[in-house]
Design a protein around this motif. Structure first.
Motif, PDB file in Angstrom:
ATOM      1  N   HIS A 125      -8.016  10.759   1.408  1.00 32.60           N
ATOM      2  CA  HIS A 125      -7.323   9.630   0.776  1.00 32.60           C
ATOM      3  C   HIS A 125      -6.302   9.034   1.739  1.00 32.60           C
ATOM      4  O   HIS A 125      -6.175   7.811   1.859  1.00 32.60           O
ATOM      5  CB  HIS A 125      -6.634  10.114  -0.505  1.00 32.60           C
ATOM      6  N   HIS A 126      -5.583   9.881   2.443  1.00 30.45           N
ATOM      7  CA  HIS A 126      -4.607   9.413   3.421  1.00 30.45           C
ATOM      8  C   HIS A 126      -5.292   8.625   4.537  1.00 30.45           C
ATOM      9  O   HIS A 126      -4.787   7.577   4.980  1.00 30.45           O
ATOM     10  CB  HIS A 126      -3.856  10.607   4.007  1.00 30.45           C
ATOM     11  N   GLU A 127      -6.437   9.097   5.002  1.00 34.55           N
ATOM     12  CA  GLU A 127      -7.157   8.401   6.068  1.00 34.55           C
ATOM     13  C   GLU A 127      -7.679   7.049   5.605  1.00 34.55           C
ATOM     14  O   GLU A 127      -7.705   6.086   6.376  1.00 34.55           O
ATOM     15  CB  GLU A 127      -8.308   9.274   6.575  1.00 34.55           C
ATOM     16  N   VAL A 128      -8.086   6.974   4.345  1.00 37.31           N
ATOM     17  CA  VAL A 128      -8.597   5.708   3.806  1.00 37.31           C
ATOM     18  C   VAL A 128      -7.507   4.638   3.823  1.00 37.31           C
ATOM     19  O   VAL A 128      -7.766   3.472   4.154  1.00 37.31           O
ATOM     20  CB  VAL A 128      -9.135   5.912   2.376  1.00 37.31           C
ATOM     21  N   PHE A 129      -6.276   5.015   3.495  1.00 40.79           N
ATOM     22  CA  PHE A 129      -5.184   4.037   3.380  1.00 40.79           C
ATOM     23  C   PHE A 129      -4.271   4.023   4.603  1.00 40.79           C
ATOM     24  O   PHE A 129      -3.246   3.330   4.580  1.00 40.79           O
ATOM     25  CB  PHE A 129      -4.354   4.331   2.131  1.00 40.79           C
ATOM     26  N   ALA A 130      -4.620   4.745   5.657  1.00 39.88           N
ATOM     27  CA  ALA A 130      -3.726   4.900   6.808  1.00 39.88           C
ATOM     28  C   ALA A 130      -3.350   3.560   7.440  1.00 39.88           C
ATOM     29  O   ALA A 130      -2.212   3.368   7.881  1.00 39.88           O
ATOM     30  CB  ALA A 130      -4.362   5.824   7.842  1.00 39.88           C
ATOM     31  N   ARG A 131      -4.294   2.619   7.510  1.00 42.23           N
ATOM     32  CA  ARG A 131      -4.032   1.348   8.193  1.00 42.23           C
ATOM     33  C   ARG A 131      -3.841   0.185   7.222  1.00 42.23           C
ATOM     34  O   ARG A 131      -3.650  -0.950   7.650  1.00 42.23           O
ATOM     35  CB  ARG A 131      -5.184   1.034   9.152  1.00 42.23           C
ATOM     36  N   THR A 132      -3.899   0.462   5.936  1.00 37.54           N
ATOM     37  CA  THR A 132      -3.819  -0.603   4.937  1.00 37.54           C
ATOM     38  C   THR A 132      -2.371  -0.952   4.632  1.00 37.54           C
ATOM     39  O   THR A 132      -1.541  -0.066   4.426  1.00 37.54           O
ATOM     40  CB  THR A 132      -4.521  -0.166   3.634  1.00 37.54           C
ATOM     41  N   GLU A 133      -2.070  -2.241   4.626  1.00 30.25           N
ATOM     42  CA  GLU A 133      -0.711  -2.707   4.343  1.00 30.25           C
ATOM     43  C   GLU A 133      -0.548  -3.159   2.897  1.00 30.25           C
ATOM     44  O   GLU A 133       0.498  -2.933   2.291  1.00 30.25           O
ATOM     45  CB  GLU A 133      -0.358  -3.855   5.289  1.00 30.25           C
ATOM     46  N   LYS A 134      -1.567  -3.816   2.352  1.00 23.06           N
ATOM     47  CA  LYS A 134      -1.515  -4.269   0.968  1.00 23.06           C
ATOM     48  C   LYS A 134      -2.843  -3.965   0.287  1.00 23.06           C
ATOM     49  O   LYS A 134      -3.886  -3.926   0.935  1.00 23.06           O
ATOM     50  CB  LYS A 134      -1.216  -5.772   0.890  1.00 23.06           C
ATOM     51  N   VAL A 135      -2.782  -3.762  -1.023  1.00 23.46           N
ATOM     52  CA  VAL A 135      -3.982  -3.480  -1.796  1.00 23.46           C
ATOM     53  C   VAL A 135      -4.045  -4.426  -2.984  1.00 23.46           C
ATOM     54  O   VAL A 135      -3.027  -4.966  -3.428  1.00 23.46           O
ATOM     55  CB  VAL A 135      -4.007  -2.017  -2.294  1.00 23.46           C
ATOM     56  N   SER A 136      -5.238  -4.610  -3.503  1.00 27.30           N
ATOM     57  CA  SER A 136      -5.432  -5.471  -4.658  1.00 27.30           C
ATOM     58  C   SER A 136      -5.203  -4.683  -5.944  1.00 27.30           C
ATOM     59  O   SER A 136      -5.134  -3.446  -5.945  1.00 27.30           O
ATOM     60  CB  SER A 136      -6.849  -6.043  -4.651  1.00 27.30           C
ATOM     61  N   ALA A 169       0.822  -1.214   0.000  1.00 30.23           N
ATOM     62  CA  ALA A 169       0.000   0.000   0.000  1.00 30.23           C
ATOM     63  C   ALA A 169       0.852   1.258   0.000  1.00 30.23           C
ATOM     64  O   ALA A 169       0.465   2.280  -0.571  1.00 30.23           O
ATOM     65  CB  ALA A 169      -0.939  -0.008   1.208  1.00 30.23           C
ATOM     66  N   HIS A 170       2.026   1.187   0.622  1.00 31.41           N
ATOM     67  CA  HIS A 170       2.841   2.402   0.699  1.00 31.41           C
ATOM     68  C   HIS A 170       3.336   2.841  -0.669  1.00 31.41           C
ATOM     69  O   HIS A 170       3.525   4.042  -0.909  1.00 31.41           O
ATOM     70  CB  HIS A 170       4.019   2.195   1.660  1.00 31.41           C
ATOM     71  N   ARG A 171       3.525   1.881  -1.599  1.00 30.46           N
ATOM     72  CA  ARG A 171       3.933   2.264  -2.948  1.00 30.46           C
ATOM     73  C   ARG A 171       2.832   3.067  -3.623  1.00 30.46           C
ATOM     74  O   ARG A 171       3.097   4.068  -4.300  1.00 30.46           O
ATOM     75  CB  ARG A 171       4.272   1.011  -3.769  1.00 30.46           C
ATOM     76  N   LEU A 172       1.597   2.635  -3.435  1.00 30.88           N
ATOM     77  CA  LEU A 172       0.469   3.329  -4.042  1.00 30.88           C
ATOM     78  C   LEU A 172       0.286   4.714  -3.437  1.00 30.88           C
ATOM     79  O   LEU A 172       0.046   5.694  -4.150  1.00 30.88           O
ATOM     80  CB  LEU A 172      -0.801   2.484  -3.870  1.00 30.88           C
ATOM     81  N   THR A 173       0.394   4.816  -2.108  1.00 33.66           N
ATOM     82  CA  THR A 173       0.177   6.114  -1.457  1.00 33.66           C
ATOM     83  C   THR A 173       1.313   7.086  -1.767  1.00 33.66           C
ATOM     84  O   THR A 173       1.067   8.287  -1.943  1.00 33.66           O
ATOM     85  CB  THR A 173       0.041   5.938   0.059  1.00 33.66           C
ATOM     86  N   TYR A 174       2.552   6.598  -1.847  1.00 32.33           N
ATOM     87  CA  TYR A 174       3.673   7.484  -2.196  1.00 32.33           C
ATOM     88  C   TYR A 174       3.490   8.053  -3.600  1.00 32.33           C
ATOM     89  O   TYR A 174       3.726   9.244  -3.841  1.00 32.33           O
ATOM     90  CB  TYR A 174       5.001   6.733  -2.114  1.00 32.33           C
ATOM     91  N   PHE A 175       3.112   7.179  -4.523  1.00 31.09           N
ATOM     92  CA  PHE A 175       2.885   7.635  -5.897  1.00 31.09           C
ATOM     93  C   PHE A 175       1.735   8.637  -5.945  1.00 31.09           C
ATOM     94  O   PHE A 175       1.814   9.670  -6.625  1.00 31.09           O
ATOM     95  CB  PHE A 175       2.586   6.431  -6.794  1.00 31.09           C
ATOM     96  N   SER A 176       0.670   8.351  -5.203  1.00 34.97           N
ATOM     97  CA  SER A 176      -0.482   9.256  -5.172  1.00 34.97           C
ATOM     98  C   SER A 176      -0.102  10.605  -4.587  1.00 34.97           C
ATOM     99  O   SER A 176      -0.532  11.661  -5.080  1.00 34.97           O
ATOM    100  CB  SER A 176      -1.616   8.628  -4.357  1.00 34.97           C
TER     101      SER A 176
END
Length: 224
Positions: A90-101, A26-33
């Protein structure tokens, strides 16, 4: 050698299952975002910078650079705040997510497209003012971004665990934001004379949700 039927079955389901199986960090997706949002929010200021040399050519004073372009400045400030708020959610949505599909990643690309496109209607507002089509396009882009963000929040909340999924409060916040923008879009289409005022609904969803939560207390198990 005969192929393993079980492996063949797994390979047949790879495409369908991989779309919903959390496999991407998930961190790859959030960093890119974060990087894309930073670029988009910076692009909003470029038309304002271009106003200065244009004003000098027209013989405007320093004060007139501001007073003659209030529409451009107002649309910049509004869009800056809107993008900042969207990014915060968007940050709050992914704050606790480790992996995404893969499906979440694809929806996130659509969300990023909305963010990248937003400077376009902002520039149109600077040029054409609050014409009905321009207003409708601007609010429609905001609404599309809220819908994609709501889709990601709902999917993560449904498929994640209590420790990794966005909380119920975050999902409600995203859904409330999408609902307010849906109403704002309808108002802009039905009554274009209202200008930007329908977007004031974005200031209402937070207090409204807080009031609803106070009036409907939940059990501890429902907090996640």
């Amino acid at each position: 050698m005969h192929a393993n039927p079980r492996a063949r079955y797994h390979d047949g389901d790879t495409t369908a299952e991989a779309a919903v199986r959390p496999s991407l960090p998930a961190h790859r997706l959030t960093y890119f975002s974060d990087a894309v949002v930073a670029i988009a929010i910076t692009l909003l200021a470029i038309p304002l910078v271009d106003l200065v040399p244009d004003a000098m050519e027209d013989g405007d004073s320093a004060a007139e650079v501001v007073t003659h372009h209030m529409a451009s400045i107002s649309s910049f400030l509004l869009s800056f705040v809107v993008i900042w708020r969207i990014w915060t959610v968007h940050h709050e949505v992914f704050a606790r997510t480790e992996k995404v599909s893969r499906r979440i990643a694809q929806i996130n690309v659509l969300w990023l497209m909305c963010i990248v496109v937003l400077p376009f209607p902002v520039e149109m507002i600077s040029t054409y003012g609050d014409e009905p089509f321009v207003l409708a396009l601007y609010v429609a882009v905001l609404f599309a971004s809220s819908v994609t963000l709501a889709a990601m929040a709902l999917s993560l909340h449904r498929t994640g665990t209590r420790q990794t999924a966005p909380s119920r409060e975050v999902v409600e916040q995203v859904m409330g934001n999408a609902a307010c923008l849906a109403v704002a879009l309808l108002l802009v289409l039905a009554a274009p004379g209202l200008g930007f005022w329908p977007l004031a609904l974005l200031l209402v969803d937070g207090p409204a949700l807080a009031l609803v939560r106070r009036l409907t207390p939940r059990k501890p198990a429902d907090e996640a």
